[in-house]
Motif scaffolding. Structure first.
Motif, PDB file in Angstrom:
ATOM      1  N   VAL A   1       0.868  -1.181   0.000  1.00 29.06           N
ATOM      2  CA  VAL A   1       0.000   0.000   0.000  1.00 29.06           C
ATOM      3  C   VAL A   1       0.903   1.229   0.000  1.00 29.06           C
ATOM      4  O   VAL A   1       1.789   1.360   0.848  1.00 29.06           O
ATOM      5  CB  VAL A   1      -0.915   0.042   1.246  1.00 29.06           C
ATOM      6  CG1 VAL A   1      -1.837   1.262   1.182  1.00 29.06           C
ATOM      7  CG2 VAL A   1      -1.733  -1.224   1.370  1.00 29.06           C
ATOM      8  N   THR A   2       0.674   2.119  -0.962  1.00 29.77           N
ATOM      9  CA  THR A   2       1.464   3.355  -1.048  1.00 29.77           C
ATOM     10  C   THR A   2       0.502   4.530  -1.190  1.00 29.77           C
ATOM     11  O   THR A   2      -0.358   4.522  -2.065  1.00 29.77           O
ATOM     12  CB  THR A   2       2.409   3.322  -2.270  1.00 29.77           C
ATOM     13  OG1 THR A   2       3.216   2.146  -2.193  1.00 29.77           O
ATOM     14  CG2 THR A   2       3.301   4.553  -2.294  1.00 29.77           C
ATOM     15  N   GLN A   3       0.657   5.506  -0.318  1.00 31.02           N
ATOM     16  CA  GLN A   3      -0.198   6.699  -0.380  1.00 31.02           C
ATOM     17  C   GLN A   3       0.621   7.873  -0.904  1.00 31.02           C
ATOM     18  O   GLN A   3       1.706   8.165  -0.385  1.00 31.02           O
ATOM     19  CB  GLN A   3      -0.759   7.017   1.018  1.00 31.02           C
ATOM     20  CG  GLN A   3      -1.790   8.131   1.001  1.00 31.02           C
ATOM     21  CD  GLN A   3      -2.450   8.343   2.351  1.00 31.02           C
ATOM     22  OE1 GLN A   3      -1.994   7.808   3.376  1.00 31.02           O
ATOM     23  NE2 GLN A   3      -3.509   9.122   2.389  1.00 31.02           N
ATOM     24  N   LEU A   4       0.091   8.526  -1.930  1.00 28.17           N
ATOM     25  CA  LEU A   4       0.816   9.616  -2.589  1.00 28.17           C
ATOM     26  C   LEU A   4       0.215  10.966  -2.210  1.00 28.17           C
ATOM     27  O   LEU A   4      -1.003  11.113  -2.144  1.00 28.17           O
ATOM     28  CB  LEU A   4       0.737   9.465  -4.114  1.00 28.17           C
ATOM     29  CG  LEU A   4       1.106   8.104  -4.695  1.00 28.17           C
ATOM     30  CD1 LEU A   4       0.941   8.144  -6.217  1.00 28.17           C
ATOM     31  CD2 LEU A   4       2.540   7.737  -4.331  1.00 28.17           C
ATOM     32  N   ASP A   5       1.087  11.936  -2.007  1.00 31.33           N
ATOM     33  CA  ASP A   5       0.643  13.286  -1.663  1.00 31.33           C
ATOM     34  C   ASP A   5       1.460  14.266  -2.500  1.00 31.33           C
ATOM     35  O   ASP A   5       2.687  14.147  -2.573  1.00 31.33           O
ATOM     36  CB  ASP A   5       0.897  13.507  -0.155  1.00 31.33           C
ATOM     37  CG  ASP A   5       0.117  14.688   0.389  1.00 31.33           C
ATOM     38  OD1 ASP A   5      -0.121  15.638  -0.380  1.00 31.33           O
ATOM     39  OD2 ASP A   5      -0.230  14.654   1.580  1.00 31.33           O
ATOM     40  N   GLN A   6       0.795  15.227  -3.115  1.00 27.67           N
ATOM     41  CA  GLN A   6       1.536  16.211  -3.926  1.00 27.67           C
ATOM     42  C   GLN A   6       2.306  17.208  -3.062  1.00 27.67           C
ATOM     43  O   GLN A   6       3.241  17.838  -3.523  1.00 27.67           O
ATOM     44  CB  GLN A   6       0.569  16.978  -4.832  1.00 27.67           C
ATOM     45  CG  GLN A   6       0.002  16.121  -5.957  1.00 27.67           C
ATOM     46  CD  GLN A   6      -0.946  16.902  -6.828  1.00 27.67           C
ATOM     47  OE1 GLN A   6      -1.654  17.780  -6.353  1.00 27.67           O
ATOM     48  NE2 GLN A   6      -0.988  16.568  -8.104  1.00 27.67           N
ATOM     49  N   TYR A   7       1.861  17.337  -1.825  1.00 26.64           N
ATOM     50  CA  TYR A   7       2.509  18.319  -0.951  1.00 26.64           C
ATOM     51  C   TYR A   7       3.772  17.729  -0.330  1.00 26.64           C
ATOM     52  O   TYR A   7       3.862  16.510  -0.135  1.00 26.64           O
ATOM     53  CB  TYR A   7       1.552  18.761   0.159  1.00 26.64           C
ATOM     54  CG  TYR A   7       0.450  19.648  -0.382  1.00 26.64           C
ATOM     55  CD1 TYR A   7       0.646  21.011  -0.511  1.00 26.64           C
ATOM     56  CD2 TYR A   7      -0.758  19.098  -0.793  1.00 26.64           C
ATOM     57  CE1 TYR A   7      -0.360  21.828  -1.029  1.00 26.64           C
ATOM     58  CE2 TYR A   7      -1.760  19.893  -1.314  1.00 26.64           C
ATOM     59  CZ  TYR A   7      -1.552  21.256  -1.427  1.00 26.64           C
ATOM     60  OH  TYR A   7      -2.532  22.052  -1.953  1.00 26.64           O
TER      61      TYR A   7
ATOM     62  N   GLU B   1      -1.601  25.207  -8.611  1.00 23.35           N
ATOM     63  CA  GLU B   1      -0.957  24.685  -9.812  1.00 23.35           C
ATOM     64  C   GLU B   1       0.159  23.734  -9.390  1.00 23.35           C
ATOM     65  O   GLU B   1       0.838  23.981  -8.386  1.00 23.35           O
ATOM     66  CB  GLU B   1      -0.386  25.818 -10.648  1.00 23.35           C
ATOM     67  CG  GLU B   1      -1.430  26.514 -11.493  1.00 23.35           C
ATOM     68  CD  GLU B   1      -0.787  27.507 -12.451  1.00 23.35           C
ATOM     69  OE1 GLU B   1      -0.517  27.122 -13.599  1.00 23.35           O
ATOM     70  OE2 GLU B   1      -0.544  28.641 -12.017  1.00 23.35           O
ATOM     71  N   VAL B   2       0.334  22.688 -10.163  1.00 20.60           N
ATOM     72  CA  VAL B   2       1.343  21.674  -9.837  1.00 20.60           C
ATOM     73  C   VAL B   2       2.406  21.687 -10.927  1.00 20.60           C
ATOM     74  O   VAL B   2       2.095  21.594 -12.113  1.00 20.60           O
ATOM     75  CB  VAL B   2       0.690  20.270  -9.745  1.00 20.60           C
ATOM     76  CG1 VAL B   2       1.737  19.221  -9.370  1.00 20.60           C
ATOM     77  CG2 VAL B   2      -0.439  20.281  -8.732  1.00 20.60           C
ATOM     78  N   PHE B   3       3.676  21.845 -10.506  1.00 20.16           N
ATOM     79  CA  PHE B   3       4.787  21.909 -11.467  1.00 20.16           C
ATOM     80  C   PHE B   3       5.720  20.717 -11.272  1.00 20.16           C
ATOM     81  O   PHE B   3       6.045  20.375 -10.124  1.00 20.16           O
ATOM     82  CB  PHE B   3       5.609  23.188 -11.248  1.00 20.16           C
ATOM     83  CG  PHE B   3       4.809  24.438 -11.443  1.00 20.16           C
ATOM     84  CD1 PHE B   3       4.580  24.936 -12.713  1.00 20.16           C
ATOM     85  CD2 PHE B   3       4.279  25.107 -10.351  1.00 20.16           C
ATOM     86  CE1 PHE B   3       3.828  26.097 -12.899  1.00 20.16           C
ATOM     87  CE2 PHE B   3       3.531  26.259 -10.516  1.00 20.16           C
ATOM     88  CZ  PHE B   3       3.300  26.760 -11.792  1.00 20.16           C
ATOM     89  N   PRO B   4       6.156  20.100 -12.362  1.00 18.20           N
ATOM     90  CA  PRO B   4       7.161  19.038 -12.219  1.00 18.20           C
ATOM     91  C   PRO B   4       8.500  19.618 -11.786  1.00 18.20           C
ATOM     92  O   PRO B   4       8.828  20.754 -12.134  1.00 18.20           O
ATOM     93  CB  PRO B   4       7.249  18.429 -13.617  1.00 18.20           C
ATOM     94  CG  PRO B   4       6.651  19.426 -14.538  1.00 18.20           C
ATOM     95  CD  PRO B   4       5.742  20.311 -13.748  1.00 18.20           C
TER      96      PRO B   4
ATOM     97  N   ARG C   1       6.040  20.206  -7.369  1.00 15.90           N
ATOM     98  CA  ARG C   1       5.912  21.315  -6.417  1.00 15.90           C
ATOM     99  C   ARG C   1       4.534  21.922  -6.647  1.00 15.90           C
ATOM    100  O   ARG C   1       4.093  22.094  -7.788  1.00 15.90           O
ATOM    101  CB  ARG C   1       7.007  22.348  -6.701  1.00 15.90           C
ATOM    102  CG  ARG C   1       6.943  23.601  -5.875  1.00 15.90           C
ATOM    103  CD  ARG C   1       8.159  24.476  -6.170  1.00 15.90           C
ATOM    104  NE  ARG C   1       8.219  24.931  -7.559  1.00 15.90           N
ATOM    105  CZ  ARG C   1       7.564  25.994  -8.040  1.00 15.90           C
ATOM    106  NH1 ARG C   1       6.796  26.711  -7.231  1.00 15.90           N
ATOM    107  NH2 ARG C   1       7.657  26.351  -9.298  1.00 15.90           N
ATOM    108  N   VAL C   2       3.846  22.222  -5.537  1.00 13.42           N
ATOM    109  CA  VAL C   2       2.509  22.808  -5.637  1.00 13.42           C
ATOM    110  C   VAL C   2       2.608  24.291  -5.342  1.00 13.42           C
ATOM    111  O   VAL C   2       3.215  24.700  -4.346  1.00 13.42           O
ATOM    112  CB  VAL C   2       1.533  22.147  -4.631  1.00 13.42           C
ATOM    113  CG1 VAL C   2       0.143  22.772  -4.752  1.00 13.42           C
ATOM    114  CG2 VAL C   2       1.469  20.655  -4.851  1.00 13.42           C
ATOM    115  N   HIS C   3       2.028  25.085  -6.226  1.00 18.04           N
ATOM    116  CA  HIS C   3       1.980  26.535  -5.977  1.00 18.04           C
ATOM    117  C   HIS C   3       0.517  26.944  -5.856  1.00 18.04           C
ATOM    118  O   HIS C   3      -0.305  26.637  -6.713  1.00 18.04           O
ATOM    119  CB  HIS C   3       2.640  27.321  -7.109  1.00 18.04           C
ATOM    120  CG  HIS C   3       2.457  28.805  -6.955  1.00 18.04           C
ATOM    121  ND1 HIS C   3       3.138  29.528  -5.992  1.00 18.04           N
ATOM    122  CD2 HIS C   3       1.648  29.683  -7.597  1.00 18.04           C
ATOM    123  CE1 HIS C   3       2.770  30.795  -6.076  1.00 18.04           C
ATOM    124  NE2 HIS C   3       1.865  30.915  -7.031  1.00 18.04           N
TER     125      HIS C   3
END
Ligand code: SF4
Length: 498
Positions: free
Chosen positions: A318-324, A397-400, A386-388
């Motif tokens: 189980v893997t939980q992903l978070d953009q932050y 907005e999400v930037f690679p 990175r989340v801005h």
């Protein structure tokens, strides 16, 4: 008078949990069964840590409890062993303290002045004291039905039986109105029934309250969709007011990532609801994590519920992903003297049970299998992001970041990325309800919607939020409806529409 040095005498002790090996093998609550006398003695010590502050930030201000729970009062009553009076003070502001005790992330503890300084040993275990008072009240029969003394002759339909609808219904019934709750599902409770897993809160706690409400005179109709099985003309003819507590269950989907249409990718609720129905004895879920590599997209409460459910279903991983980015696990004393919640890492008991969390990552694409498996997701490509958030518009907005792409196995992907407002419903169309740009139901300062005599509360108004806010809004809308029906109300209104 509280003991101002209690927090120096007793360390903070959270609710004891069952061993991990044991609890991942069943669906029972993660917390240990403790002898009530031992529990009460231990919780009394914890309540002694409360200083009864002159300005109790735990139940006031922006970080405190939206219900206005009288926390220092019941902490002191528990410290003195007066559990009956503590139950009375707790129920004075909260219809369902066992729901908040089990499910609320406790903004009150973040507001507690003892959270400011780690040397204090951490905030008072307010949630634990609340839960113990509620358990004690049921064990000693302090949570008796409170039947209305005067019947008003007015009737109210409540649409939806989640925490907001139940709180509104109980308050209005106790005020003497004839209240009927309509629930489209086959069982009562809304998200508490089919959204919240049993290991987080046993359904027996829900049944206890429903029993109390039935004894007080609230009527319940299940398997009945308002607007369809009971039409709007019938609702209008039969009831003097209607409360919409229909939740905000329109799940946010991922519409942009390549491969989203592969098999094996589901919205979180499509996983949780049948899993919870299976726990109720309704037969096996069609979306089991057994033997699969599970990816959960989204770092919030719903993602954590999927995480614990997948673990118990026997997932391979189980893997939980978070953009932050990963928040610190403790407050950074060098950086700031102030509490950092919610900016410190929030963990849930399920995160102790195995699996892993990844932060500051986004999915580049969902990758299919090969040959006969080409229609099914088998991997995901991940990259650092990175989340801005624009402070003016609030737009995210999400930037690679960088070029590296990692591939990890994924047989089952669960999207727990939030909700976009109320689901389309015939009852809303036929009532002529106006929605906000966020997809929630708009209302005036008296909680009344664009339809005369129709009110709204809970997630349907606020958007997906905490259970404590749902109860607070349910109590507040009851006061507004009571005023609408009788010209005045003595019911409390702890919060106002925003
Ligand atoms: Fe007690 Fe903390 Fe509230 Fe102060 S802020 S009254 S110490 S619970």
């Amino acid at each position: 008078m509280a003991d101002p040095t209690g927090f120096l005498k007793y360390p903070r002790r959270d609710m004891p949990k069952r061993p991990i090996d044991e609890r991942v093998g069943d669906w029972r609550e993660v917390y240990a069964d403790v002898d009530p006398a031992e529990r009460d003695a231990d919780v009394s010590e914890q309540a002694t840590r409360c200083m009864d502050c002159g300005i109790p930030f735990c139940h006031s201000g922006s970080a405190g409890c939206p219900l206005g729970n009288l926390i220092p009062e019941w902490n002191d009553l528990v410290r003195r062993g007066d559990w009956e009076a503590a139950a009375e003070r707790l129920h004075a502001t909260n219809n369902f303290p066992e729901f908040t005790g089990m499910l609320c992330p406790a903004p009150c503890e973040a507001g507690c002045v003892l959270s400011i300084n780690q040397a204090s040993g951490g905030p008072v275990t307010i949630k634990r004291v609340e839960q113990a008072i509620a358990d004690n009240a049921w064990e000693r029969d302090y949570a008796r039905p409170e039947c209305a003394e005067v019947i008003t002759g007015k009737s109210v339909a409540v649409v939806g039986s989640g925490p907001a609808g139940l709180a509104a219904a109980q308050q209005l019934t106790r005020a003497g109105h004839d209240v009927t709750v309509y629930e489209r599902d086959d069982r009562l409770g809304g998200l508490m029934r089919y959204g919240i897993p049993e290991f987080k809160m046993s359904k027996k706690r829900l049944e206890q309250r429903l029993g109390q409400m039935r004894a007080e005179g609230t009527r319940f109709v299940t398997g009945c969709e308002a607007g369809v099985d009971v039409t709007v003309p019938r609702l209008r003819e039969r009831f003097d007011a209607v409360v919409l507590a229909v939740g905000a269950l329109n799940g946010r989907d991922d519409t942009t990532t390549p491969g989203r249409d592969l098999d094996g990718i589901h919205l979180a609720m499509d996983h949780l609801v049948p899993a919870n129905k299976e726990c109720e004895g309704d037969g096996p879920t069609p979306i089991s994590a057994e033997g699969k590599h599970v990816i959960i997209v989204g770092g919030g409460d719903t993602g954590a519920d999927c995480y614990g459910t997948a673990t118990r279903q026997g997932a391979l991983s189980v893997t939980q992903l978070d953009q932050y980015p990963r928040p610190p696990t403790e407050r950074d004393e060098e950086r700031s003297p102030w509490p950092t919640w919610p900016y410190i890492l929030r963990t849930y008991p399920v995160h102790e049970e195995g699996g892993q969390r990844e932060f500051a990552v986004g999915i580049e694409r969902f990758v299919p299998g090969t040959g006969d498996d080409a229609g099914h997701v088998r991997h995901i490509d991940l990259r650092t992001v990175r989340v801005h958030k624009d402070p003016a518009s609030g737009r995210r907005e999400v930037f690679p970041v960088g070029d590296e792409v990692r591939r990890i196995p994924a047989d089952l992907v669960l999207l727990a990325i939030g909700f976009t407002g109320v689901e389309p419903m015939r009852v809303l169309d036929d009532l002529g309800i106006t929605l906000t740009p966020r997809g929630t139901i708009s209302c005036g300062a008296d909680w009344q919607t664009s339809a005369e005599g129709v009110f709204v509360c809970g997630d349907a108004h606020r958007g997906a939020s905490l259970i404590v806010w749902a109860i607070a809004e349910g109590r507040s809308v009851a006061s507004a409806v009571d005023t609408y029906l009788t010209g005045t109300s003595e019911l409390p209104a702890p919060v106002h529409p925003t």
